[in-house]
Design a protein around this motif. Sequence first.
Motif, mmCIF file in Angstrom:
data_model
loop_
_atom_site.group_PDB
_atom_site.id
_atom_site.type_symbol
_atom_site.label_atom_id
_atom_site.label_comp_id
_atom_site.label_asym_id
_atom_site.label_seq_id
_atom_site.Cartn_x
_atom_site.Cartn_y
_atom_site.Cartn_z
ATOM 1 N N GLY A 1 65.383 90.298 -70.043
ATOM 2 C CA GLY A 1 65.244 90.463 -68.604
ATOM 3 C C GLY A 1 65.008 89.127 -67.925
ATOM 4 O O GLY A 1 65.755 88.180 -68.131
ATOM 5 N N ASN A 2 63.948 89.053 -67.130
ATOM 6 C CA ASN A 2 63.626 87.779 -66.485
ATOM 7 C C ASN A 2 62.193 87.358 -66.840
ATOM 8 O O ASN A 2 61.415 86.937 -65.979
ATOM 9 C CB ASN A 2 63.829 87.860 -64.969
ATOM 10 C CG ASN A 2 62.874 88.842 -64.314
ATOM 11 O OD1 ASN A 2 62.434 89.799 -64.940
ATOM 12 N ND2 ASN A 2 62.573 88.616 -63.042
ATOM 13 N N GLY A 42 71.473 95.634 -61.380
ATOM 14 C CA GLY A 42 71.114 95.068 -60.089
ATOM 15 C C GLY A 42 71.719 93.723 -59.790
ATOM 16 O O GLY A 42 71.408 93.111 -58.769
ATOM 17 N N ARG A 43 72.615 93.262 -60.674
ATOM 18 C CA ARG A 43 73.198 91.928 -60.489
ATOM 19 C C ARG A 43 74.719 91.970 -60.590
ATOM 20 O O ARG A 43 75.327 91.154 -61.242
ATOM 21 C CB ARG A 43 72.625 90.959 -61.513
ATOM 22 C CG ARG A 43 71.125 90.690 -61.353
ATOM 23 C CD ARG A 43 70.642 89.768 -62.438
ATOM 24 N NE ARG A 43 69.273 89.354 -62.259
ATOM 25 C CZ ARG A 43 68.214 89.999 -62.743
ATOM 26 N NH1 ARG A 43 68.396 91.126 -63.435
ATOM 27 N NH2 ARG A 43 66.988 89.544 -62.573
ATOM 28 N N ASP A 56 76.142 97.195 -56.978
ATOM 29 C CA ASP A 56 74.689 97.118 -57.143
ATOM 30 C C ASP A 56 74.256 95.663 -57.289
ATOM 31 O O ASP A 56 74.328 95.076 -58.370
ATOM 32 C CB ASP A 56 74.266 97.939 -58.362
ATOM 33 C CG ASP A 56 72.763 97.879 -58.609
ATOM 34 O OD1 ASP A 56 72.045 97.318 -57.765
ATOM 35 O OD2 ASP A 56 72.312 98.409 -59.645
ATOM 36 N N SER A 112 71.117 94.899 -56.123
ATOM 37 C CA SER A 112 69.830 95.263 -55.531
ATOM 38 C C SER A 112 68.650 94.491 -56.079
ATOM 39 O O SER A 112 67.544 94.587 -55.542
ATOM 40 C CB SER A 112 69.575 96.758 -55.744
ATOM 41 O OG SER A 112 69.503 97.066 -57.139
ATOM 42 N N TYR A 113 68.819 93.714 -57.168
ATOM 43 C CA TYR A 113 67.642 93.152 -57.821
ATOM 44 C C TYR A 113 66.922 92.119 -56.959
ATOM 45 O O TYR A 113 65.705 92.115 -56.862
ATOM 46 C CB TYR A 113 68.003 92.517 -59.172
ATOM 47 C CG TYR A 113 66.769 91.982 -59.866
ATOM 48 C CD1 TYR A 113 65.902 92.850 -60.504
ATOM 49 C CD2 TYR A 113 66.442 90.633 -59.815
ATOM 50 C CE1 TYR A 113 64.745 92.384 -61.101
ATOM 51 C CE2 TYR A 113 65.281 90.153 -60.404
ATOM 52 C CZ TYR A 113 64.446 91.033 -61.050
ATOM 53 O OH TYR A 113 63.298 90.563 -61.621
ATOM 54 N N ASN A 114 67.682 91.231 -56.310
ATOM 55 C CA ASN A 114 67.038 90.185 -55.519
ATOM 56 C C ASN A 114 68.029 89.621 -54.514
ATOM 57 O O ASN A 114 69.223 89.939 -54.571
ATOM 58 C CB ASN A 114 66.478 89.074 -56.411
ATOM 59 C CG ASN A 114 65.130 88.574 -55.920
ATOM 60 O OD1 ASN A 114 64.800 88.695 -54.741
ATOM 61 N ND2 ASN A 114 64.340 88.007 -56.819
ATOM 62 N N LYS A 166 72.124 95.151 -51.297
ATOM 63 C CA LYS A 166 71.471 93.917 -51.723
ATOM 64 C C LYS A 166 70.238 93.637 -50.868
ATOM 65 O O LYS A 166 70.247 93.871 -49.658
ATOM 66 C CB LYS A 166 72.428 92.722 -51.633
ATOM 67 C CG LYS A 166 71.870 91.452 -52.291
ATOM 68 C CD LYS A 166 72.950 90.420 -52.505
ATOM 69 C CE LYS A 166 72.400 89.188 -53.222
ATOM 70 N NZ LYS A 166 71.983 89.487 -54.603
ATOM 71 N N HIS A 191 63.722 91.716 -54.153
ATOM 72 C CA HIS A 191 63.102 92.689 -55.051
ATOM 73 C C HIS A 191 61.998 93.471 -54.348
ATOM 74 O O HIS A 191 61.860 94.690 -54.539
ATOM 75 C CB HIS A 191 62.550 91.961 -56.276
ATOM 76 C CG HIS A 191 62.078 92.862 -57.365
ATOM 77 N ND1 HIS A 191 62.934 93.694 -58.057
ATOM 78 C CD2 HIS A 191 60.838 93.068 -57.878
ATOM 79 C CE1 HIS A 191 62.237 94.372 -58.959
ATOM 80 N NE2 HIS A 191 60.974 94.011 -58.870
ATOM 81 N N ALA A 203 66.545 99.481 -54.736
ATOM 82 C CA ALA A 203 66.946 100.473 -55.741
ATOM 83 C C ALA A 203 66.734 101.894 -55.240
ATOM 84 O O ALA A 203 67.370 102.834 -55.731
ATOM 85 C CB ALA A 203 66.181 100.243 -57.037
#
Length: 472
Positions: free
Chosen positions: A141-142, A324-325, A343, A345-347, A450, A453, A458
């Motif tokens: 992940g991150n 999300g990316r 999607d 949507s993550y950041n 978009k 976070h 989401a």
Amino acid sequence: MSALWTLSEIRNTAPAAVQTPGQARGDTVVSGISIDTRTLQPGDLFIALQGEKIDGAKFVDDAFARGSTAAIASAQYNGPNKDKVFIVSDALKALEQLAAAARARTNAKIITVTGSVGKTSTKEMLAHVLSVAGRTHATIGNLNNHIGLPLTLARMPRDTEFAVLEMGMNHADEIAPLSTLARPHIAIITTVDAVHLEHFPNVEAIADAKAEIFAGMQPGGTAILNRDNPYYMRLLGHAHAHQLKVLNFGRVFECDAQVLETALSETQTQVRARIGATEIHYTINAPGAHWVLNSLAVLLAATAAGADLKISAARLATIIPPAGRGTMKKIRLPDGGEITLMDESYNASPASVAASLKTLGQMKPGAQGRRIAALGDMLELGAHAPALHRQLASHVIESGADLLFCCGPLMQELFNQMPPSLRGEWAADSALLAAALPEYLRDGDVVLVKGSHGMKMAVILQALSRQSAEAA
């Protein structure tokens, strides 16, 4: 059970320990490391980190109930499993010591990735590419901060051949200690842009903070830089100060890796590029120009690490974008038909929203479909935030978007800039927008979602997915 660590190795790497397990044999092995009992697996070493509000020591007994072999905890723990616990003054320091020992024992090529945008997708691409060249370990992940980076290193198997480590920051002086711990051979900076700007006086300072990735690099290491970025020369100066070899990527002939031609389909991007003296054609299993530039960095890093160029490029055809990316999903509508959901949507940041809008503009809606953007606030931009949101207007227009939906007080700045014909709805938050958006959708629409976070974009995806399930 494979031996990630033995208890004797842990004992030797944690000089901060004031008490060590008294009963377990020194050759007892742990097969993994966990800092969260909810994801702990039997055989793991549980490291009870001390947070601002709670000490992980309170979860030690739960860890053993779930099958932990041993634990590292503060003196706050005084429970029934104390004879199996390394008691330390600082659990995070013990994790760092374990990470340093993992780095010292490995012969792996260490490749680090940072950047204002694109670092996670670049890390995923590079790990995917290298996995066919040798045993590859990568950030999950991150997990890219002062906890995630040492945790990733400490989890690195001893027979690893390539390690791909992501490094993130939102303040100065955060990446340098991570680099010093990782001691990379190769470092990628994807790009520099106005991200986390509320913590910096200007974008030049962000570039300087990203260049901290060079602080711990091995002598003669390789820096891989985006030549198209306005801060390239600043980053180049930092790389030369550390006496690094520099490879660059971009669109101009002078680049070591140059984009020559791209073609976008709904789910893939075809690329013709020059890597060094070799012209190569390959497919990326994701749409978007931002994937193309980052793929050049990936191929430069892979070849610098010793991987075969053609095999590496071919591998990009099977990459799966992280959630999300950039993932694409078909969503059924209650009254029939379907939409394509982008999607993202993550950041969000000014650069990444602009890139996503450009990709939206290259998508082809169905016969009656439209291009629709649903955007949430870009956070951590400080006093510049209102202006940076308004400046997205030109990107919305250039994308050919037919409708714009926004949520959050900052995105209201953008929404109010748009011509009335492009305004869908503005909502105070993502939950309200999730309730309003479905009523506007029709067969063939392409919908980009978009936002930062913290905006919880989401929620919109979940609402559309539930609608799709009900329509099935």
